[in-house]
Design an enzyme around this catalytic site. Structure first.
Site, PDB file in Angstrom:
ATOM      1  N   GLN A 277      -7.755 -18.664 -18.549  1.00 17.14           N
ATOM      2  CA  GLN A 277      -6.428 -18.063 -18.652  1.00 17.14           C
ATOM      3  C   GLN A 277      -6.063 -17.732 -20.103  1.00 17.14           C
ATOM      4  O   GLN A 277      -6.670 -18.231 -21.052  1.00 17.14           O
ATOM      5  CB  GLN A 277      -5.376 -19.008 -18.058  1.00 17.14           C
ATOM      6  CG  GLN A 277      -5.518 -19.159 -16.545  1.00 17.14           C
ATOM      7  CD  GLN A 277      -4.354 -19.928 -15.949  1.00 17.14           C
ATOM      8  OE1 GLN A 277      -4.463 -21.116 -15.687  1.00 17.14           O
ATOM      9  NE2 GLN A 277      -3.249 -19.251 -15.738  1.00 17.14           N
ATOM     10  N   HIS A 278      -5.049 -16.901 -20.230  1.00 18.74           N
ATOM     11  CA  HIS A 278      -4.321 -16.635 -21.483  1.00 18.74           C
ATOM     12  C   HIS A 278      -5.043 -15.778 -22.514  1.00 18.74           C
ATOM     13  O   HIS A 278      -4.406 -15.315 -23.456  1.00 18.74           O
ATOM     14  CB  HIS A 278      -3.906 -17.938 -22.185  1.00 18.74           C
ATOM     15  CG  HIS A 278      -3.302 -18.970 -21.318  1.00 18.74           C
ATOM     16  ND1 HIS A 278      -2.286 -18.696 -20.431  1.00 18.74           N
ATOM     17  CD2 HIS A 278      -3.563 -20.297 -21.187  1.00 18.74           C
ATOM     18  CE1 HIS A 278      -1.947 -19.812 -19.794  1.00 18.74           C
ATOM     19  NE2 HIS A 278      -2.710 -20.786 -20.232  1.00 18.74           N
TER      20      HIS A 278
ATOM     21  N   ASP B 235      -8.303 -19.668 -13.766  1.00 22.20           N
ATOM     22  CA  ASP B 235      -9.225 -20.731 -13.353  1.00 22.20           C
ATOM     23  C   ASP B 235      -8.529 -21.876 -12.629  1.00 22.20           C
ATOM     24  O   ASP B 235      -9.066 -22.413 -11.653  1.00 22.20           O
ATOM     25  CB  ASP B 235     -10.035 -21.239 -14.547  1.00 22.20           C
ATOM     26  CG  ASP B 235      -9.197 -21.601 -15.761  1.00 22.20           C
ATOM     27  OD1 ASP B 235      -7.950 -21.540 -15.698  1.00 22.20           O
ATOM     28  OD2 ASP B 235      -9.804 -21.926 -16.806  1.00 22.20           O
TER      29      ASP B 235
END
Length: 479
Positions: free
Chosen positions: A73-74, A241
């Protein structure tokens, strides 16, 4: 009858993993894996190369009917108007945007940090920290304004890989899902809408295109491939995830998943949105239409890696040493902020050892302190989620470090709840595969695949361990 096959991809921080499963039963047919380069700044092309290598190792994708991607992520992936990558991606664990996060909080609060935290929590269910995409975009706008000017679209790692696998690669076809979009800091899980004003705030007035947010099982494209890598398979929306792991475990409301991998993650499935003004709990969405409030730490399994390295032992010996020491390690406490920390938000912190005496200066005490310090941080995460009104019925323990006997046996006492440990598995990739099967079926809910057996661990609570950890952590703040 030839089974229909689906592929699930985990494009994680460290590697790309692919599982190919029977769409109807979930039975594993074959799998493949390829490493990603190290570092917190990575060329996205490396993810595509690793996907190709993992697919080849898995025997190709020619017989696969649908595929979905779960991903770290991110991360910030910037594309120019031709779809070319502007600069290497910044990953979730790159902390150079810590100052940008602080600035964004005070700016939204008109100079007042407390008001800013409230405004961010109300707007998108989280308070900016260095991990989130929005803070990385602010860093880009300030540190590399030329690259910010070139950025025509911004997306996340799983969005980018899904897009690269698709036959149609126009910027307008970029797609994401609720689970991953909720970690950007400019999309709200509560409203289901982008906050373009916050995107513009992060980019200092610029407004790049962002992926459309697809439904949980919506088809977002068709796989473009040749020969063994397949062609024409449906592409599911993918997800982050943590949401993928929850889907792979068939987690339900009331379940808390504690994942001890590169990062430590506490995530809880719930039907209601969460907005924590302290920023401890991020109000993320899951991959099914529910919510996934989450607490993440930067330091997790690597704490055990570091302790084993310091002691010159392998992980099995580290576990034996930890279990041979008394509960609480006779007062020895390891505050495990080895590479800064996200929760609490101390990006420049370092680790610390307290209570070192002649009595506690033994390998067993240090091993015990490492395991207990790791688990105490995760226990704080569970309590933070509970404080937001989220019910906790079961704790599911997964990740590489969940295989440690010391972690398994000490976790129930420190977490204060019974712990269930599924067998080791690629739950992010499995969740992506389950989503692919859901996309293929067009049904209203994910397929009801058989779930792995759970090993139960239960020991009396050990509140004194957490109290001592809290005392030391509060006194030093990890600095």
């Amino acid at each position: 009858m030839t089974p229909r096959l689906v592929a699930g991809v985990d494009t994680s921080t460290q590697a790309c993993k692919i599982v190919i499963r029977d769409a109807d039963t979930g039975e594993l047919v074959r799998s493949g894996r390829a490493r990603h380069p190290p570092g917190t700044e990575v060329a996205p092309s490396a993810w595509e190369a690793a996907f190709t290598a993992a697919a080849e190792e898995a025997g190709g994708l020619a017989d696969v009917a649908a595929l979905s991607v779960g991903g770290q992520q991110h991360g910030m992936v910037c594309l120019d108007e031709d779809g070319e990558v502007v600069r290497d991606a910044l990953l979730w664990n790159d902390v150079r945007s810590a100052g940008a996060a602080a600035d964004l909080i005070t700016e939204l609060g008109n100079g007042d940090e407390v008001a800013g935290r409230q405004a961010w929590a109300d707007a998108v269910g989280l308070v900016p920290v260095a991990s989130f995409t929005g803070t990385k975009l602010r860093w880009l706008a300030d540190a590399e304004p030329g690259n910010a000017d070139r950025t025509a679209a911004v997306c996340l790692p799983h969005d980018w890989l899904t897009w690269r696998l698709a036959a149609d690669r126009q910027l307008s076809t970029l797609a994401t899902d609720r689970g991953d979009a909720s970690g950007t800091a400019y999309w709200s899980a509560r409203t289901g809408e982008y906050r373009f004003d916050l995107l513009e705030l992060a980019m200092r007035g610029r407004r790049p295109a962002v992926p459309r947010v697809a439904g949980p099982a919506e088809q977002v494209g068709m796989l473009a491939g040749t020969g063994r890598l397949g062609d024409g398979a449906l592409l599911g929306p993918g997800t982050g995830d943590n949401a993928a792991a929850a889907l792979g475990l068939a987690a339900r409301p009331g379940d808390v998943i504690v994942s001890i991998g590169t990062s430590g993650v506490v995530s809880a499935v719930t039907t209601t949105a969460v907005a924590d003004v302290t920023g401890t709990v991020a109000g993320f969405a899951d991959a099914t239409g529910n919510h996934l409030p989450l607490v993440a730490t930067l330091n997790a399994a690597r704490v055990l890696d570091a302790a084993a390295s310091m002691l010159g032992v392998d992980h099995a010996t580290l576990s034996d040493l930890a279990l041979s020491a008394p509960s609480g390690a006779d007062g020895l406490v390891l505050v495990p902020y080895l590479e800064g920390e996200r929760t609490p938000n101390l990006p420049l912190a370092t680790g610390a050892v307290h209570g070192l005496t002649l009595r506690t200066a033994t390998p067993a005490h240090l091993a015990r302190a490492a395991v207990e310090g790791l688990l105490c941080g995760l226990a704080d995460g569970i309590e933070a989620v509970v404080a937001q009104g989220v019910a906790v019925d079961r704790v599911l323990l997964i990740g590489g470090a969940a295989r440690s006997p010391a972690v398994q046996q000490l976790a129930p006492g420190i977490l204060g709840r019974p712990v269930l440990v599924p067998p080791p598995g690629e739950y992010v990739a499995d969740g992506a595969a389950r989503q692919a099967a859901w996309t293929l079926s067009g049904a209203g809910s994910p397929p009801d695949w058989a779930q792995p057996g759970l090993q139960a661990f239960e020991t009396p609570p050990t509140p004194a361990v957490r109290e001592r950890y809290a005392e030391v952590r509060g006194r030093t703040d990890g600095q």
